[in-house]
Write a protein that holds these residues in place. Structure first.
Motif, PDB file in Angstrom:
ATOM      1  N   TRP A 334       0.832  -1.205   0.000  1.00  0.00           N
ATOM      2  CA  TRP A 334       0.000   0.000   0.000  1.00  0.00           C
ATOM      3  C   TRP A 334       0.868   1.257   0.000  1.00  0.00           C
ATOM      4  CZ3 TRP A 334      -4.716  -0.391  -1.500  1.00  0.00           C
ATOM      5  CH2 TRP A 334      -5.466  -1.539  -1.224  1.00  0.00           C
ATOM      6  N   GLU A 335       2.011   1.173   0.644  1.00  0.00           N
ATOM      7  CA  GLU A 335       2.910   2.327   0.730  1.00  0.00           C
ATOM      8  C   GLU A 335       3.347   2.777  -0.667  1.00  0.00           C
ATOM      9  OE1 GLU A 335       7.139   3.642   2.803  1.00  0.00           O
ATOM     10  OE2 GLU A 335       6.355   1.614   3.103  1.00  0.00           O
ATOM     11  N   LEU A 340       2.484   6.625  -5.400  1.00  0.00           N
ATOM     12  CA  LEU A 340       2.148   6.940  -6.782  1.00  0.00           C
ATOM     13  C   LEU A 340       1.167   8.102  -6.863  1.00  0.00           C
ATOM     14  CD1 LEU A 340       1.734   3.398  -8.396  1.00  0.00           C
ATOM     15  CD2 LEU A 340       3.573   5.039  -8.808  1.00  0.00           C
ATOM     16  N   PHE A 341       0.302   8.224  -5.849  1.00  0.00           N
ATOM     17  CA  PHE A 341      -0.680   9.311  -5.804  1.00  0.00           C
ATOM     18  C   PHE A 341      -0.172  10.510  -4.997  1.00  0.00           C
ATOM     19  CE2 PHE A 341      -3.181   5.494  -6.647  1.00  0.00           C
ATOM     20  CZ  PHE A 341      -3.963   5.910  -7.714  1.00  0.00           C
TER      21      PHE A 341
END
Length: 362
Positions: A334-335, A340-341
């Motif tokens: 998730w990190e 990326l966002f």
């Protein structure tokens, strides 16, 4: 970060199963069948990756464990009257006739039978290594298929078992994939998993550090075989018919699963799931190449086996230019996705955690 990972994973699982509920009522039957096949292939790929990619055991006998799981669960879910009708050449063994169980018990039994045979096969063969082990495991898979073809009073021989209940649905297939992932990821992250990775990197060095190489390899072999048996049960009740043909449970199935593992990345669980999805989609949608089609106005006749030729060509291309596969040995996190966002998550250092605990005790 651990809490964030936990909550994000939980939210994703809930949303995904809500999506499955929507898909069940809105997708076409053909799309649903492909969507059920992806997790079945993924279980096969993840379980083989535990053996080949994580532990470093070069095994080619996975199809044999899938076959054992398929036949065990099929014999348990078929009603007695169906067995009597199906066994035309030779009557079924009396002790098998009245054996019956629900799908969950039958699936677990398929996994356990595969695991027991993995222990019996693994005990002598895991003392081998490299090509010798690969040949021995491939021989086991072929022996299992030949026995299924000839022990007619148990397996119904070349006629196979037909009319199996269509138990495999979206929830069973994806639910079992979730169980497989939880079990195998938990194993990899444990001390046993770290030992398996050490064995993969250098078995001699691992043994010199006090790791029982044979014991750990056998455990991984049995663990992977159990989930291969689970996938066999799901596969059998997805097909609703099984037989010991080469195209169903022969060496080709092992090679298909090996392609999924290598395509996704040998040693990556995430890669195995991606590889299984890509292979399942290509395997189904390239079926159109085996039927007549137009190519820039030219009528091309259907060529049987053309889809496997295309898949093989893609696989060779990847092996030449992208040898580590889609994910290599990397895993989804998730990190990385949040980065990326442009979302940064603050990590706590060991010092911060220690100081926080010291403050709480004071």
């Amino acid at each position: 970060m651990k809490k964030i990972n936990y909550y994000l994973t939980l939210i994703f699982i809930i949303l995904f199963f809500l999506f499955l509920s929507y898909a069940q009522g809105n997708f076409s039957d053909y799309t649903l069948r492909i969507f059920m096949l992806i997790p079945i292939y993924a279980i096969m790929a993840v379980s083989l990756n535990l053996i080949n990619g994580i532990t470093g055991i070069f095994s080619l006998g996975h199809a044999g464990f899938v076959l054992l799981g398929a036949y065990t669960s099929a014999l348990l879910t078929l009603e007695p009257f169906q067995k009597e009708i199906s066994y035309i050449i030779v009557p079924i063994q009396p002790w098998l006739l009245n054996l019956h169980a629900n799908f969950l018990v039958a699936t677990l039994a398929g996994g356990l039978v595969a695991a027991i045979f993995a222990f019996l096969i693994g005990w002598p063969t895991l003392k081998l290594s490299g090509d010798y082990l690969a040949i021995a495991s491939l021989g086991f898979a072929e022996i299992a298929r030949v026995l299924a073809n000839n022990v007619i009073s148990v397996t119904n021989g070349p006629l196979g078992l037909k009319g199996l209940p269509n138990y495999t649905n979206l929830y069973w297939s994806w639910g079992w994939l979730l169980v497989t992932l939880i079990a195998i990821i938990s194993l990899i992250k444990s001390s046993y998993g770290r030992a398996l990775i050490a064995i993969r990197e250098d078995s001699i060095a691992a043994e010199s550090m006090g790791i029982n190489v044979f014991k750990h390899e056998l455990m991984a072999f049995v663990f992977g075989a159990f989930f291969a048996g689970i996938s066999g049960s799901l596969y059998a009740h997805w097909l609703t018919t099984i037989d010991p043909r080469i195209t169903t449970f022969g060496p080709l199935l092992t090679f298909y699963v090996l392609i999924m593992v290598v395509l996704g990345g040998l040693g990556s669980i995430t890669g195995s799931i991606i590889g299984a999805g890509v292979f399942a989609l290509m395997f189904e949608y390239l079926r159109s190449l085996e039927e007549p089609f137009n190519f820039f106005g030219i009528r091309v006749p259907g060529i049987p086996g053309m889809r496997m030729l295309v898949i093989s060509a893609i696989f060779i291309f990847i092996m030449i230019f992208w040898q580590k596969g889609i994910m290599g040995r990397a895993e989804f996190s998730w990190e990385k996705l949040l980065k990326l966002f442009g979302i940064k998550v603050k990590k706590q250092s060991l010092v911060d955690i220690y100081m926080k605990k010291e403050g709480e005790t004071k």
